[in-house]
Design an enzyme around this catalytic site. Structure first.
Site, short mmCIF file in Angstrom:
data_model
loop_
_atom_site.label_atom_id
_atom_site.label_comp_id
_atom_site.label_asym_id
_atom_site.label_seq_id
_atom_site.Cartn_x
_atom_site.Cartn_y
_atom_site.Cartn_z
N HIS A 137 0.84 -1.21 0.00
CA HIS A 137 0.00 0.00 0.00
C HIS A 137 0.88 1.26 0.00
O HIS A 137 0.63 2.21 -0.76
CB HIS A 137 -0.92 -0.03 1.23
N GLU A 138 1.92 1.26 0.82
CA GLU A 138 2.82 2.42 0.89
C GLU A 138 3.59 2.59 -0.43
O GLU A 138 3.78 3.72 -0.90
CB GLU A 138 3.79 2.28 2.07
N HIS A 141 1.52 4.43 -2.85
CA HIS A 141 1.52 5.90 -2.70
C HIS A 141 2.72 6.53 -3.42
O HIS A 141 2.62 7.64 -3.94
CB HIS A 141 1.56 6.29 -1.22
N GLU A 196 -6.28 6.54 -1.51
CA GLU A 196 -6.15 5.41 -0.59
C GLU A 196 -6.66 4.12 -1.24
O GLU A 196 -6.02 3.07 -1.14
CB GLU A 196 -6.91 5.67 0.71
ZN LIG Z 1 -2.44 5.23 2.63
#
Ligand SMILES: [Zn+2]
Length: 265
Positions: A137-138, A141, A196
């Site tokens: 997930h990071e 980003h 997100e």
């Molecule tokens: Zn996030």
């Protein structure tokens, strides 16, 4: 009765605080700020340089677990992250680096220059695959340039308030004037719900591409959901993951629906 009214007021205050931050830039100051924003530019190189400076500051101001730390449990955190993250440091054309902070907050963050920092307390509650799902997930980003765009916006906003009405000042000046404050602002950047969700999808694909079960992503979020239920969405408890992030329960459901759908294909 008075107590109840007070509680409600505090809650409302909490909810509107995000907007209040933007509110202060509205009104009569706007012309000057608009002038400064257009005069002040931020290049990709400057964003990368400020990200690197900021993460350096964070590393210097947090206890970092090293492979050769004196303390045994610190070495073990570093070894474990090396084992989990090591195979992916050049994933998707990125140049990623990673460290563990020996801190009680349950958190992880990524920086526009490809630095990912994982907090030891997050490692305590997650399995290896759940941790990899959060790392995915990071990475999302970074790869999807959410961090880069957020930093750019923060640098422009800070420059606008600092160098109001003036065309002087560079990104380097801005960072050097208050490195700690700027670092915290950059890492406190919040993302939109769409960003997100896109990062969640990125992590899902990341897990599948690497032969992992995407259920780990849902299981990790379920742990956040359970904590939120137990402690409330307290700032000190993984709140960064739950404040800007969509409701954890919804994220669990979204990932599990995706798994069900892919099984039908
Ligand atoms: Zn996030």
């Amino acid at each position: 009765m008075n107590k109840l009214v007070f509680t409600v007021a505090v809650m409302l205050l909490g909810m509107t605080s995000v907007h209040a931050q933007f509110g202060k830039f509205r009104g009569k100051k706007l012309d000057a700020i608009t002038t400064a924003v257009t005069a002040f530019t931020v290049s990709d190189e400057e964003i990368a340089a400020s990200a690197t400076e900021a993460v350096k500051w964070m590393d210097e101001n947090n206890p970092v677990c090293e492979l050769n730390s004196k303390q045994k449990d610190m070495r073990e955190y570093a070894e474990r992250l090396e084992r989990i993250f090591g195979p992916y440091k050049n994933y998707d054309g990125l140049d990623l680096n990673y460290k563990v902070y020996y801190v009680t907050d349950i958190n992880a963050f990524a920086c526009a220059d490809g630095s990912v920092r994982v907090f030891s307390s997050l490692m305590d509650i997650m399995t290896d695959d759940e941790l990899l799902a959060i790392i995915g997930h990071e990475i999302g980003h970074v790869k999807l340039e959410h961090t880069k765009n957020a930093y750019k916006q923060i640098l422009l906003t800070e420059a606008a308030s600092k160098y109001v009405g003036s065309t002087k000042g560079t990104v380097a000046d801005l960072m050097n004037s208050d490195l700690g404050g700027m670092s915290q602002k950059l890492f406190g950047a919040s993302f939109s719900r769409k960003q997100e969700t896109d990062s969640d999808d990125y992590s899902y694909a990341f897990l599948v591409a690497n032969g992992k079960n995407p259920q780990a992503l849902a299981d990790g979020f379920q742990k956040f959901a359970d904590m939120e239920k137990e402690y409330g969405a307290d700032k000190s408890l993984g709140a960064k993951m739950s404040s800007s992030h969509p409701d954890s329960e919804k994220r669990v459901k979204r990932v599990e629906d995706k798994i069900k759908k892919s099984a039908k294909k």
